[in-house]
Scaffold this motif. Structure first.
Motif, mmCIF file in Angstrom:
data_model
loop_
_atom_site.group_PDB
_atom_site.id
_atom_site.type_symbol
_atom_site.label_atom_id
_atom_site.label_comp_id
_atom_site.label_asym_id
_atom_site.label_seq_id
_atom_site.Cartn_x
_atom_site.Cartn_y
_atom_site.Cartn_z
ATOM 1 N N GLY A 199 0.237 13.404 6.116
ATOM 2 C CA GLY A 199 0.083 12.287 7.046
ATOM 3 C C GLY A 199 -1.151 12.458 7.925
ATOM 4 N N VAL A 200 -1.351 13.675 8.417
ATOM 5 C CA VAL A 200 -2.511 13.963 9.259
ATOM 6 C C VAL A 200 -3.800 13.676 8.487
ATOM 7 N N LEU A 201 -3.807 14.104 7.233
ATOM 8 C CA LEU A 201 -4.971 13.876 6.382
ATOM 9 C C LEU A 201 -5.252 12.376 6.230
ATOM 10 N N LEU A 202 -4.187 11.613 5.992
ATOM 11 C CA LEU A 202 -4.350 10.166 5.814
ATOM 12 C C LEU A 202 -4.870 9.513 7.085
ATOM 13 N N GLU A 203 -4.329 9.954 8.227
ATOM 14 C CA GLU A 203 -4.750 9.356 9.491
ATOM 15 C C GLU A 203 -6.219 9.641 9.739
ATOM 16 N N ARG A 204 -6.604 10.890 9.477
ATOM 17 C CA ARG A 204 -7.993 11.294 9.729
ATOM 18 C C ARG A 204 -8.977 10.572 8.811
ATOM 19 N N THR A 205 -8.586 10.376 7.558
ATOM 20 C CA THR A 205 -9.562 9.848 6.602
ATOM 21 C C THR A 205 -9.499 8.326 6.452
ATOM 22 N N LEU A 206 -8.279 7.746 6.476
ATOM 23 C CA LEU A 206 -8.180 6.323 6.137
ATOM 24 C C LEU A 206 -7.786 5.434 7.320
ATOM 25 N N LEU A 207 -6.630 5.718 7.922
ATOM 26 C CA LEU A 207 -6.108 4.822 8.961
ATOM 27 C C LEU A 207 -7.074 4.689 10.124
ATOM 28 N N ARG A 208 -7.712 5.802 10.453
ATOM 29 C CA ARG A 208 -8.698 5.858 11.517
ATOM 30 C C ARG A 208 -9.742 4.742 11.439
ATOM 31 N N ARG A 209 -10.124 4.385 10.211
ATOM 32 C CA ARG A 209 -11.169 3.385 10.029
ATOM 33 C C ARG A 209 -10.747 1.992 10.457
ATOM 34 N N LEU A 210 -9.444 1.779 10.639
ATOM 35 C CA LEU A 210 -8.964 0.419 10.889
ATOM 36 C C LEU A 210 -8.577 0.186 12.341
ATOM 37 N N TYR A 211 -8.772 1.176 13.222
ATOM 38 C CA TYR A 211 -8.242 1.048 14.576
ATOM 39 C C TYR A 211 -8.830 -0.117 15.364
ATOM 40 N N GLY A 212 -10.098 -0.468 15.092
ATOM 41 C CA GLY A 212 -10.687 -1.568 15.850
ATOM 42 C C GLY A 212 -10.199 -2.935 15.404
ATOM 43 N N LEU A 213 -9.533 -2.984 14.254
ATOM 44 C CA LEU A 213 -9.172 -4.275 13.663
ATOM 45 C C LEU A 213 -7.764 -4.683 14.038
ATOM 46 N N ASP A 214 -7.378 -5.872 13.573
ATOM 47 C CA ASP A 214 -6.032 -6.362 13.793
ATOM 48 C C ASP A 214 -4.998 -5.382 13.205
ATOM 49 N N HIS A 215 -3.853 -5.280 13.882
ATOM 50 C CA HIS A 215 -2.834 -4.312 13.458
ATOM 51 C C HIS A 215 -2.315 -4.577 12.049
ATOM 52 N N SER A 216 -2.415 -5.829 11.615
ATOM 53 C CA SER A 216 -1.901 -6.159 10.286
ATOM 54 C C SER A 216 -2.599 -5.368 9.184
ATOM 55 N N TYR A 217 -3.865 -5.008 9.407
ATOM 56 C CA TYR A 217 -4.582 -4.284 8.362
ATOM 57 C C TYR A 217 -3.961 -2.924 8.091
ATOM 58 N N ASN A 218 -3.363 -2.322 9.120
ATOM 59 C CA ASN A 218 -2.652 -1.061 8.895
ATOM 60 C C ASN A 218 -1.470 -1.266 7.960
ATOM 61 N N LEU A 219 -0.767 -2.371 8.185
ATOM 62 C CA LEU A 219 0.365 -2.699 7.315
ATOM 63 C C LEU A 219 -0.124 -2.835 5.878
ATOM 64 N N LEU A 220 -1.251 -3.528 5.709
ATOM 65 C CA LEU A 220 -1.766 -3.778 4.364
ATOM 66 C C LEU A 220 -2.231 -2.488 3.697
ATOM 67 N N LEU A 221 -2.945 -1.666 4.451
ATOM 68 C CA LEU A 221 -3.427 -0.399 3.892
ATOM 69 C C LEU A 221 -2.251 0.475 3.466
ATOM 70 N N THR A 222 -1.258 0.585 4.338
ATOM 71 C CA THR A 222 -0.137 1.462 4.011
ATOM 72 C C THR A 222 0.709 0.877 2.882
ATOM 73 N N PHE A 223 0.692 -0.451 2.736
ATOM 74 C CA PHE A 223 1.374 -1.055 1.580
ATOM 75 C C PHE A 223 0.691 -0.607 0.283
ATOM 76 N N GLY A 224 -0.640 -0.672 0.275
ATOM 77 C CA GLY A 224 -1.388 -0.233 -0.907
ATOM 78 C C GLY A 224 -1.128 1.233 -1.204
#
Lengths: 296, 316
Positions: free
Chosen positions: A78-103
């Motif tokens: 999880g830490v790895l995912l947050e550092r590499t992927l989720l981090r990139r979406l923090y400035g955007l709408d929260h829905s994008y996190n839902l979409l990324l984690t769905f993928g």
């Protein structure tokens, strides 16, 4: 219906509730602190079970070491995912996190499926509980499997500890400060970004823990988190998204209510939680324990 | 959700030409692609167009559009089973989706952001379990199989090609409804609500009512898309109601381009063809589609059409 049967149902409901509570607790921590809707949570729960299974197959590790190791491994992932992927979406709408984690969910489920087939030549596998937890306990009014009581107890203890840490300790107040006002918190010399990563890791480790606990009851299977995650989302919505107390209380309550409902009228078993959700939302759009969107 | 915002006049430039190109592409599609697959492109495309009315134009991320797709599929399927002609089955499926959308929409548009997504997801699960339990109508796990294909106005629907072209006509009708919705004062008001709800309210709009109406139109079109899907395959499987369907339509829309009218259809073509290639190449579908989705969300949020029209606009 006779009373004994009802009691058995209540206990089985508590077992399901223990999983709902653990999973929705992790979701609540992640959403409440980070505003990430982690659709992957079910897949990470499955990963916990799979890691425990794989540790047993390759290193011969039993249930107890896996109960500690698997959540740590899942948390690290999880830490790895947050550092590499989720981090990139923090400035955007929260829905994008839902979409990324769905993928990522689709990806993870099929990766584990491939792994199970190619490495272990199975598509689903039973996982045995340790001998010390085999057998049943006579509670006086009902006889109940020891392992299931253990699951209820572990879940309750973990929920209590998490609630205590976040609501009552300095660690909790730092986390809340870091998420409510990152700039000011940073000015106090606190590494906000590291805290966020840590919180995500802990939330994910909770899912991994639930997975290991579930393995002896439901067996290990790549899609074991797929339906569970949807129910867990309903629990989170009923409890109020991000509410620690709400997720735990509603988690156990939904488990029990669904079990009783199923005993009285079987077809309703899987739908009851969604009916409850619709009813709660009619009266309280922010859930039972939730605050309005703007209040945070 | 603040999707890709586009200047209102940008797409009007050369719109007729683009529409002609798109129409030509869809007319020859079954010549280059197996017609049943081509029909899948239409059905998924219309579902994504419907979803995009909410997502791209109203800023509401529905994570439960499988519900309306399934209602259209089961509604249309069971009408066919009971001997209804094809157009009536399609109308019935659409109506089923619309009727159920009234309470669902009424309850869900009161929420915003991620709350809206969660609620629509839960409603879709209700439909899923209904489809699973109500075996008399839905066939439960088995679904509805071997549905009849009565002809219509001299058309023979046992022919894949004739089936495709009839579906294309229905699809065009659906797309026209979406087009009129988007390019109307109502559609502009929707985008105003999406971009700034408070401001829209302060100039006298009722955001709730707009969102509810958009929800109904979207659900109706999704229902129609579901009937097209069933018309194409002659079967309804429980899979139509699965939450993965709700997620896949998001992939399709993002990939094609949110907030563009035709983008979702391009997305549908890509995903349907990709899935077909993967299944024949014996590659794990979930790994590849998951990867495509992750990369799209991370690096390619404007999608194919959004990126293309961005490039064109920069040049012109």
């Amino acid at each position: 219906m006779n009373l004994q049967l009802l009691l058995i149902q209540v206990f089985n409901g508590l077992v399901n509730g223990a999983f709902y509570a653990l999973l929705s607790l992790g979701l609540a921590v992640i959403f409440g602190m980070l505003r990430i809707v982690n659709f992957m949570h079910g897949a990470l729960y499955m990963l916990g079970a799979f890691v425990a299974f794989a540790l047993g197959q390759t290193l011969g590790l039993g249930f107890w070491p896996s109960l500690i190791l698997a959540p740590l491994i899942v948390g690290a992932f999880g830490v790895l995912l947050e550092r590499t992927l989720l981090r990139r979406l923090y400035g955007l709408d929260h829905s994008y996190n839902l979409l990324l984690t769905f993928g990522l969910t689709l990806l993870l489920q099929d990766l584990v499926k491939q792994e199970m087939l190619s490495q272990f030549a199975v598509s689903s596998a039973p996982y045995t509980a340790p001998a010390s937890l085999a057998g049943v306990v006579n509670l006086g009014f009902v006889v109940f499997p020891k392992y299931r009581l253990f699951v209820i107890a572990v879940s309750a203890v973990i929920c209590l500890i998490t609630w205590f840490v976040i609501e009552k300790t300095r660690v909790g107040s730092v986390i809340r400060a870091a998420t409510e006002n990152p700039v000011v918190t940073r000015a106090f010399g606190i590494n906000v970004s590291a805290w966020i990563t840590g919180v995500f890791g802990v939330g994910v480790a909770l899912a991994g823990l639930a997975g290991v606990l579930a393995a002896p009851i439901y067996s290990v299977e790549p899609y074991m988190g797929a339906e569970l995650i949807i129910t867990t989302f309903a629990v989170v919505v009923i409890g109020g998204m991000g509410s620690i107390l709400g997720s735990v209380v509603v988690g156990f309550a939904v488990g029990v209510l669904a079990a009783i409902g199923a005993a009285l009228y079987p077809p309703i078993a899987n739908t009851l939680v969604f009916i409850l959700m619709a009813l709660v939302l009619l009266v309280r759009p922010n859930g039972l324990f939730g605050l309005p969107e703007g209040a945070r | 959700m603040s999707a890709v915002t586009r200047a209102p006049g940008a797409a009007r430039h050369g719109l007729g030409l683009w529409a002609l190109l798109a129409a030509a592409a869809l007319l020859v599609l079954p010549q280059v692609l197996y017609p049943v697959l081509a029909l899948d492109v239409l059905a998924w495309g219309l579902l994504a167009v419907a979803f995009n009315l909410l997502f791209g134009y109203t800023g509401l991320l529905s994570f439960g559009h499988a519900a309306f797709w399934a209602l259209g599929a089961y509604g249309g399927g069971s009408l066919l089973q009971h001997g209804a002609p094809v157009p009536l089955a399609m109308l019935g499926g659409t109506a089923a989706a619309l009727i159920v959308a009234v309470p669902f929409g009424y309850l869900s548009v009161r929420s915003v952001g991620i709350y809206f997504s969660m609620i629509t997801l839960a409603f879709a699960q209700m439909v899923y379990f209904l489809a699973l339990q109500w075996t008399d109508v839905t066939g439960g796990e088995n679904g509805l199989q071997g549905l009849p294909r009565p002809g219509f106005l001299g058309l023979n629907f046992d022919s894949n090609l004739q089936r495709y072209y009839f579906a294309l006509a229905v699809f065009a009708l659906g797309l026209y409804v979406a087009f009129r919705t988007v390019r109307s004062p109502f559609g502009l008001a929707l985008q105003a609500v999406r971009d700034n709800e408070q401001r829209a309210q302060s100039v006298g709009y009722n955001p709730q009512r707009f969102k509810f109406t958009a929800f109904l139109i979207s659900a109706g079109l999704a229902g129609l898309a579901g009937t097209l899907f069933v018309f194409g395959h002659g079967v309804v499987s429980l899979e139509v109601a699965n939450w993965r369907t709700s997620g896949e339509v998001v992939i399709i829309t993002l990939l094609g381009g949110t907030g563009t009218l035709f983008g979702p259809v391009i997305g549908a073509a890509i995903v349907v063809i990709l899935r077909d290639v993967l299944s024949t190449a014996n590659l794990p579908v979930g790994i590849v589609t998951g990867l495509v989705f992750v990369l799209t969300v991370l690096f390619f949020r404007q999608g194919v059409l959004g990126t293309l029209s961005g490039l064109l606009r920069r040049r012109g």
